[in-house]
Design a protein around this motif. Structure first.
Motif, PDB file in Angstrom:
ATOM      1  N   MET A   1      93.464  81.777  29.719  1.00 18.46           N
ATOM      2  CA  MET A   1      93.508  82.204  28.268  1.00 18.46           C
ATOM      3  C   MET A   1      92.186  83.417  28.029  1.00 18.46           C
ATOM      4  SD  MET A   1      95.014  79.144  25.960  1.00 18.46           S
ATOM      5  CE  MET A   1      95.500  80.395  24.924  1.00 18.46           C
ATOM      6  N   GLN A   2      91.140  82.872  28.399  1.00 15.32           N
ATOM      7  CA  GLN A   2      90.129  83.925  28.468  1.00 15.32           C
ATOM      8  C   GLN A   2      90.403  85.117  29.087  1.00 15.32           C
ATOM      9  OE1 GLN A   2      86.386  82.493  28.222  1.00 15.32           O
ATOM     10  NE2 GLN A   2      86.942  80.099  27.856  1.00 15.32           N
ATOM     11  N   LEU A   3      90.619  85.158  30.360  1.00 13.79           N
ATOM     12  CA  LEU A   3      90.877  86.205  31.298  1.00 13.79           C
ATOM     13  C   LEU A   3      92.057  86.988  30.843  1.00 13.79           C
ATOM     14  CD1 LEU A   3      90.956  84.756  34.844  1.00 13.79           C
ATOM     15  CD2 LEU A   3      89.081  86.047  33.837  1.00 13.79           C
ATOM     16  N   ILE A   4      93.316  86.504  30.189  1.00 12.64           N
ATOM     17  CA  ILE A   4      94.223  87.150  29.498  1.00 12.64           C
ATOM     18  C   ILE A   4      93.981  87.927  28.295  1.00 12.64           C
ATOM     19  CG2 ILE A   4      96.348  87.124  28.984  1.00 12.64           C
ATOM     20  CD1 ILE A   4      97.173  84.977  31.234  1.00 12.64           C
ATOM     21  N   LEU A   5      93.278  86.869  27.344  1.00 16.77           N
ATOM     22  CA  LEU A   5      93.241  87.499  26.018  1.00 16.77           C
ATOM     23  C   LEU A   5      92.034  88.159  25.472  1.00 16.77           C
ATOM     24  CD1 LEU A   5      94.429  83.736  24.770  1.00 16.77           C
ATOM     25  CD2 LEU A   5      95.706  86.110  24.499  1.00 16.77           C
ATOM     26  N   THR A   6      90.914  87.897  26.337  1.00 18.44           N
ATOM     27  CA  THR A   6      89.627  88.765  25.965  1.00 18.44           C
ATOM     28  C   THR A   6      90.026  90.237  25.819  1.00 18.44           C
ATOM     29  OG1 THR A   6      88.437  86.926  26.601  1.00 18.44           O
ATOM     30  CG2 THR A   6      87.181  88.833  26.387  1.00 18.44           C
ATOM     31  N   PRO A   7      90.312  90.739  26.824  1.00 19.99           N
ATOM     32  CA  PRO A   7      90.635  92.279  26.940  1.00 19.99           C
ATOM     33  C   PRO A   7      91.554  92.613  25.742  1.00 19.99           C
ATOM     34  CG  PRO A   7      91.359  91.395  28.932  1.00 19.99           C
ATOM     35  CD  PRO A   7      90.740  90.256  28.244  1.00 19.99           C
ATOM     36  N   MET A   8      92.357  91.952  25.537  1.00 22.41           N
ATOM     37  CA  MET A   8      93.537  92.114  24.334  1.00 22.41           C
ATOM     38  C   MET A   8      92.705  92.073  23.014  1.00 22.41           C
ATOM     39  SD  MET A   8      96.906  90.267  25.610  1.00 22.41           S
ATOM     40  CE  MET A   8      97.804  90.878  26.962  1.00 22.41           C
ATOM     41  N   ILE A   9      91.996  91.175  22.827  1.00 18.79           N
ATOM     42  CA  ILE A   9      91.324  90.829  21.550  1.00 18.79           C
ATOM     43  C   ILE A   9      90.100  92.003  21.371  1.00 18.79           C
ATOM     44  CG2 ILE A   9      89.833  89.520  20.252  1.00 18.79           C
ATOM     45  CD1 ILE A   9      91.236  87.091  21.456  1.00 18.79           C
ATOM     46  N   GLU A  10      89.619  92.329  22.345  1.00 14.35           N
ATOM     47  CA  GLU A  10      88.356  93.365  22.650  1.00 14.35           C
ATOM     48  C   GLU A  10      89.371  94.655  22.031  1.00 14.35           C
ATOM     49  OE1 GLU A  10      86.781  93.799  26.459  1.00 14.35           O
ATOM     50  OE2 GLU A  10      85.094  92.403  25.960  1.00 14.35           O
ATOM     51  N   ARG A  11      90.597  94.959  22.494  1.00 10.90           N
ATOM     52  CA  ARG A  11      91.172  96.198  22.385  1.00 10.90           C
ATOM     53  C   ARG A  11      91.662  96.276  20.860  1.00 10.90           C
ATOM     54  NH1 ARG A  11      95.703  96.014  25.369  1.00 10.90           N
ATOM     55  NH2 ARG A  11      94.442  95.705  27.136  1.00 10.90           N
TER      56      ARG A  11
ATOM     57  N   LEU B   1      94.623  88.579  38.021  1.00 12.31           N
ATOM     58  CA  LEU B   1      94.818  87.131  37.253  1.00 12.31           C
ATOM     59  C   LEU B   1      94.889  86.297  38.603  1.00 12.31           C
ATOM     60  CD1 LEU B   1      97.033  87.996  34.350  1.00 12.31           C
ATOM     61  CD2 LEU B   1      94.436  87.233  34.562  1.00 12.31           C
ATOM     62  N   ILE B   2      95.848  86.493  39.553  1.00 14.44           N
ATOM     63  CA  ILE B   2      96.196  85.556  40.824  1.00 14.44           C
ATOM     64  C   ILE B   2      94.872  85.281  41.665  1.00 14.44           C
ATOM     65  CG2 ILE B   2      97.556  85.203  42.745  1.00 14.44           C
ATOM     66  CD1 ILE B   2      99.571  85.280  40.332  1.00 14.44           C
ATOM     67  N   SER B   3      94.088  86.480  41.626  1.00 10.70           N
ATOM     68  CA  SER B   3      92.707  86.263  42.498  1.00 10.70           C
ATOM     69  C   SER B   3      91.737  85.479  41.864  1.00 10.70           C
ATOM     70  CB  SER B   3      92.226  87.538  43.060  1.00 10.70           C
ATOM     71  OG  SER B   3      91.613  88.313  41.791  1.00 10.70           O
ATOM     72  N   MET B   4      91.840  85.637  40.547  1.00  4.71           N
ATOM     73  CA  MET B   4      90.715  84.765  39.607  1.00  4.71           C
ATOM     74  C   MET B   4      91.083  83.501  39.265  1.00  4.71           C
ATOM     75  SD  MET B   4      88.238  86.917  39.170  1.00  4.71           S
ATOM     76  CE  MET B   4      87.181  86.441  37.681  1.00  4.71           C
ATOM     77  N   ILE B   5      92.429  83.167  39.372  1.00  3.60           N
ATOM     78  CA  ILE B   5      92.830  81.731  38.932  1.00  3.60           C
ATOM     79  C   ILE B   5      93.282  80.934  40.281  1.00  3.60           C
ATOM     80  CG2 ILE B   5      94.259  80.449  37.627  1.00  3.60           C
ATOM     81  CD1 ILE B   5      94.360  82.886  35.820  1.00  3.60           C
ATOM     82  N   HIS B   6      92.301  80.109  40.649  1.00  2.00           N
ATOM     83  CA  HIS B   6      92.727  79.627  42.124  1.00  2.00           C
ATOM     84  C   HIS B   6      93.867  78.739  41.937  1.00  2.00           C
ATOM     85  CE1 HIS B   6      91.866  78.173  45.930  1.00  2.00           C
ATOM     86  NE2 HIS B   6      91.756  76.895  45.705  1.00  2.00           N
ATOM     87  N   GLY B   7      94.826  78.587  42.728  1.00  2.00           N
ATOM     88  CA  GLY B   7      96.030  77.929  43.024  1.00  2.00           C
ATOM     89  C   GLY B   7      97.015  78.675  41.932  1.00  2.00           C
ATOM     90  N   SER B   8      97.010  79.770  41.466  1.00  2.00           N
ATOM     91  CA  SER B   8      98.180  80.318  40.701  1.00  2.00           C
ATOM     92  C   SER B   8      98.881  81.136  41.515  1.00  2.00           C
ATOM     93  CB  SER B   8      97.560  81.307  39.491  1.00  2.00           C
ATOM     94  OG  SER B   8      96.723  82.308  40.205  1.00  2.00           O
TER      95      SER B   8
END
Ligand SMILES: Nc1ncnc2c1ncn2[C@@H]1O[C@H](COP(=O)(O)OP(=O)(O)OP(=O)(O)O)[C@@H](O)[C@H]1O
Ligand SMILES: O=C(CO)[C@H](O)[C@H](O)COP(=O)(O)O
Length: 290
Positions: free
Chosen positions: A272-282, A246-253
């Motif tokens: 939200m997309q990075l965090i939630l998409t895999p959760m929803i897919e699962r 997440l830190i590598s994908m979200i610049h400035g986090s």
């Protein structure tokens, strides 16, 4: 919890931004081909606007100054629990709409301050999405979190929440600053006792924090923009969360605690997309296997 018919519950106070967050979920659902049915929490208010006013006057006369839309007793929480349970068991259920303003009135054909008729969910949905005030309530009568598979809190710091509410209620619902201020004050008791306890039940909280001065939210001329804010994202159970990704994908986090990251406000949608998409897919793939 229901492996077969999962439920996502997004909880926030009035003006917190739950409707805004729903747009991000809708984008994920569309992109991932997920068919979601949804509930707006306001559909489970107990009274229409006119009856609520009469009930408020009655409660006031009886000395209950804490009664408001935030109170458990102003909402049909047992009915909401029944809908959650039924959906989890069968994938069926029903909801309605509380019509707030002229725009919604046009859409639903019901005057502002009233409910539409109850209507069943469409058949064949992949999940149920709830967005509103009470989707993670635990009290003597109901336990909603036990039915929800993913619970999200949307909680701006309070000055920002008030600014968002005041601006939205003035611009879209025709209220004055004074009227909104009265509502905020009247709801404070239930805000503390009915709303905030839910944010210890939620799996992930998104807390928007302004980095501009909001000391007097009643006179703020505009809502702090995404660029004028940070968002704290807190995971109840950080196990399995790939923070370095997440830190590598979200610049400035950056990580501020072992279970929290902080992101620039403008990156909320991406996060939200990075965090939630895999959760929803699962959730959806497990439901298809069940
Ligand atoms: N991340 C954000 N950045 C900027 N503005 C926001 C953000 N989230 C919400 N807002 C603004 O705050 C106001 C309230 O948001 P929204 O309508 O989503 O709240 P809500 O929680 O759905 O409220 P209610 O439950 O009372 O309908 C809106 O004007 C919206 O544009
Ligand atoms: O945002 C709200 C709760 O989430 C509204 O205040 C509630 O739905 C009642 O609406 P109104 O005061 O317009 O009748």
């Amino acid at each position: 919890m229901s492996k077969k018919h999962p439920i996502i519950s997004v909880v926030g106070s009035s003006g917190a931004g739950t409707s805004t967050v729903k747009h991000t979920f809708d984008q994920i659902f569309r992109r991932e081909g997920v068919k979601a049915v949804s509930i707006e929490g306001d559909a489970f208010h107990k009274f229409n606007r006119k009856d609520m006013k009469a009930e408020l006057d009655r409660q006031y006369a009886a000395g209950n100054h804490g009664f408001s839309h935030f109170s458990y007793e102003a909402n049909e929480l047992k009915e909401l629990e029944r809908v959650f349970r039924e959906y989890g068991e069968t994938g069926a259920g029903k909801t309605r709409h509380y019509v707030h303003d002229d725009e919604e009135s046009e859409r639903y054909g019901v005057p502002p301050g009233n409910f539409t008729e109850w209507a069943p969910f469409e058949d064949g949905s992949d999940l149920l999405f709830y967005e509103g005030l009470h989707g993670a309530v635990v009290n003597d009568e109901v336990n909603l979190p036990q039915y929800a598979d993913l619970k999200i809190g949307v909680v701006p710091v309070i000055n920002l929440e008030w600014i968002q509410k005041i601006h939205r209620d003035k611009a879209k619902r025709g209220y004055t600053t004074e009227a909104v201020t009265d509502v905020i004050l009247r709801r404070m008791h239930s805000y503390v006792h009915c709303i905030i306890p839910q944010f210890t039940e939620t799996d992930i909280n998104f807390q928007r924090v302004p980095v501009v001065d909001t000391s007097n939210p009643l006179v703020a001329r505009w809502i702090p923009t995404p660029d004028e804010s940070l968002v704290v994202i807190r995971f109840k159970n950080p196990r399995g969360i790939d923070f370095s990704y997440l830190i590598s994908m979200i610049h400035g986090s950056w990580m501020s605690r072992a279970n929290s990251i902080v992101i620039p406000g403008g990156k909320l949608d991406l996060a939200m997309q990075l965090i939630l998409t895999p959760m929803i897919e699962r959730l959806v793939s497990e439901s298809k296997r069940a």
